[in-house]
Design a protein around this motif. Structure first.
Motif: not given
Length: 146
Positions: A44-47, A50-53, A60-61
């Motif tokens: 959810v955070i990456r998608l 748009k974070s590089d967590l 990718g996600s």
């Protein structure tokens, strides 16, 4: 002759009966749930942000092996909590109260821990939120299985 200051003797508190098999089955289920909480939280955070967590944005996600390691660590925490609950049920007079306090304080520590590392505030907040949900899942699912 009885001592008038003591009053009537109270029976010892009844031991809580539980099934170790059911407890460990619940622990395994909790481990799966919290691993999925981590994976879904990272996705959810990456998608959406748009974070590089935990990995570069172009990974990718899902990210990379860091997401898997994080999910396995959460599952390990659930199994450790199951072992703790098992020991408390065998040895303590109020096992669920002790379990709630221990897991609650560990959840607070895990929620605050990301803020002690470097990085962006957004990443620290995201990891703290995931850790909080993992801790709350462990705190609510395991005791309810008894």
């Amino acid at each position: 002759m009885t001592n008038p200051w003591q009053g009537p003797a109270e029976p010892p508190p009844a031991r809580r009966s539980f099934s170790p098999g059911r407890l460990w089955a619940a622990g395994a289920g909790t481990a799966v749930v919290v691993a999925l909480v981590v994976v879904v939280g990272v996705i959810v955070i990456r998608l959406f942000v748009k974070s590089d967590l935990l990995a570069p944005v172009d990974s990718g996600s899902y990210g990379d092996g860091s997401t898997t390691s994080y999910a396995l660590a959460a599952a390990g925490a659930a199994l450790a909590a199951t072992a703790l609950l098992h020991v408390l049920l065998l040895a303590m007079p109020s096992p669920l109260r002790f379990f709630s306090w221990i897991v609650g304080l560990l959840t607070a520590a895990a929620t605050l821990l990301p803020f002690t590392f470097g990085g962006s505030f957004g990443h620290m907040l995201a990891v703290a939120a995931i850790n909080l949900v993992v801790g709350l899942a462990i705190l609510t699912i395991l005791p309810s299985s008894l």
